[in-house]
Design an enzyme around this catalytic site. Structure first.
Site, PDB file in Angstrom:
ATOM      1  N   HIS A   1     -12.653  -2.241   2.954  1.00 46.29           N
ATOM      2  CA  HIS A   1     -11.231  -2.517   3.159  1.00 46.29           C
ATOM      3  C   HIS A   1     -10.776  -2.271   4.601  1.00 46.29           C
ATOM      4  O   HIS A   1     -10.491  -3.229   5.322  1.00 46.29           O
ATOM      5  CB  HIS A   1     -10.446  -1.654   2.154  1.00 46.29           C
ATOM      6  CG  HIS A   1      -8.976  -1.898   2.140  1.00 46.29           C
ATOM      7  ND1 HIS A   1      -8.171  -1.553   1.082  1.00 46.29           N
ATOM      8  CD2 HIS A   1      -8.138  -2.418   3.075  1.00 46.29           C
ATOM      9  CE1 HIS A   1      -6.926  -1.880   1.359  1.00 46.29           C
ATOM     10  NE2 HIS A   1      -6.875  -2.405   2.562  1.00 46.29           N
TER      11      HIS A   1
ATOM     12  N   GLU B   1       0.818  -1.215   0.000  1.00 44.45           N
ATOM     13  CA  GLU B   1       0.000   0.000   0.000  1.00 44.45           C
ATOM     14  C   GLU B   1       0.855   1.271   0.000  1.00 44.45           C
ATOM     15  O   GLU B   1       0.411   2.325   0.436  1.00 44.45           O
ATOM     16  CB  GLU B   1      -0.959   0.014   1.206  1.00 44.45           C
ATOM     17  CG  GLU B   1      -2.083  -0.980   1.131  1.00 44.45           C
ATOM     18  CD  GLU B   1      -3.042  -0.774  -0.057  1.00 44.45           C
ATOM     19  OE1 GLU B   1      -2.850   0.177  -0.841  1.00 44.45           O
ATOM     20  OE2 GLU B   1      -3.967  -1.588  -0.189  1.00 44.45           O
TER      21      GLU B   1
ATOM     22  N   HIS C   1      -6.692  -2.694   9.364  1.00 45.96           N
ATOM     23  CA  HIS C   1      -7.926  -3.406   9.019  1.00 45.96           C
ATOM     24  C   HIS C   1      -8.693  -3.682  10.314  1.00 45.96           C
ATOM     25  O   HIS C   1      -9.262  -4.759  10.481  1.00 45.96           O
ATOM     26  CB  HIS C   1      -7.598  -4.731   8.323  1.00 45.96           C
ATOM     27  CG  HIS C   1      -6.854  -4.581   7.035  1.00 45.96           C
ATOM     28  ND1 HIS C   1      -6.172  -5.611   6.442  1.00 45.96           N
ATOM     29  CD2 HIS C   1      -6.700  -3.508   6.220  1.00 45.96           C
ATOM     30  CE1 HIS C   1      -5.609  -5.178   5.314  1.00 45.96           C
ATOM     31  NE2 HIS C   1      -5.910  -3.909   5.164  1.00 45.96           N
TER      32      HIS C   1
ATOM     33  N   HIS D   1      -2.149   2.517   8.292  1.00 45.98           N
ATOM     34  CA  HIS D   1      -3.305   1.886   7.645  1.00 45.98           C
ATOM     35  C   HIS D   1      -3.588   0.575   8.384  1.00 45.98           C
ATOM     36  O   HIS D   1      -2.678  -0.237   8.559  1.00 45.98           O
ATOM     37  CB  HIS D   1      -2.977   1.635   6.169  1.00 45.98           C
ATOM     38  CG  HIS D   1      -3.897   0.668   5.505  1.00 45.98           C
ATOM     39  ND1 HIS D   1      -5.260   0.795   5.533  1.00 45.98           N
ATOM     40  CD2 HIS D   1      -3.647  -0.456   4.782  1.00 45.98           C
ATOM     41  CE1 HIS D   1      -5.800  -0.201   4.869  1.00 45.98           C
ATOM     42  NE2 HIS D   1      -4.856  -0.984   4.408  1.00 45.98           N
TER      43      HIS D   1
HETATM   44 ZN    ZN Z   1      -5.176  -2.836   3.619  1.00 43.09          ZN
END
Ligand code: ZN
Length: 211
Positions: free
Chosen positions: A150, A68, A89, A87
């Site tokens: 996501h 990413e 999840h 980032h």
């Molecule tokens: Zn991700």
């Protein structure tokens, strides 16, 4: 590195999911330090992190950078006040992102520290510049955004701030889900949001962010 391990300890990431970066400069050239791809946080060592330029070209480190990377680059290019991007999840933020539900400004600290409610970016394929552009469009001048189907992105002037943002987003998303089960979550009154947004704006301008 400690931040990446702390994310795992707090349950905000699992295995090798999620990624952490910080903006750095070398002889005036903008670069970023980022966690490597497909590497579990529990086995991550300081020498595993990668230094790359804004095209994703590796400058230092032997492992491939996070998949990413372009998401992180997009945020640094869009927001000069941002020094760190995380980032994750995390479960409740991802649940809201899957439902396509913006988390409204339910708590005072959401407005003061995140800039308001947490919006949902349009879906973008993982790893693409398109995902980065859509995330930045929904992020605006705030500190966090949900990525449709996501996860989420939290930003800060420092890694510590970005980490605090990710924790607050998960807490707010959790409260939003629980309050929705109990009835209708009530956002803060509009005049309170306005006053708290003014406080947020002052802090952001002090950090060199968008006015
Ligand atoms: Zn991700």
């Amino acid at each position: 590195m400690l931040v990446a391990k702390e994310l795992e300890r707090l349950g905000l990431v699992a295995g090798s999911s999620g990624n952490v970066s910080a903006r750095v400069q070398e002889r005036g050239r903008p670069l970023l330090v980022i966690t490597p791809t497909s590497r579990s946080y529990s086995s991550l060592r300081v020498r595993d992190v990668v230094v790359i330029d804004y095209e994703g070209e590796p400058m230092r480190g032997t492992l491939p950078p996070s998949s990413e990377t372009m998401l992180h680059v997009a945020v640094y290019q869009a927001r000069r006040d941002v020094g760190a991007v995380i980032h994750t999840h995390s479960i409740y933020a991802s649940a809201c992102a899957v439902a396509g539900l913006e988390v409204p400004p339910l708590l005072d600290e959401m407005v003061v520290y995140l800039g308001g409610g947490i919006k949902v970016a349009e879906y973008g394929f993982p790893g693409t510049t398109e995902l980065g552009a859509k995330a930045c469009a929904a992020l605006g001048d705030r500190k966090a955004v949900l990525l449709r189907n996501h996860g989420m992105v939290g930003v800060g002037a420092t890694l510590e701030e970005a980490m605090g943002v990710c924790r607050l987003v998960e807490r707010a998303a959790h409260i939003f889900v629980m309050a929705s089960l109990l009835g209708s979550p009530t956002p803060l009154p509009a005049d309170v949001v306005e006053k708290e947004r003014a406080l947020y704006g002052m802090r952001l301008r002090a950090e060199g962010g968008p006015s």
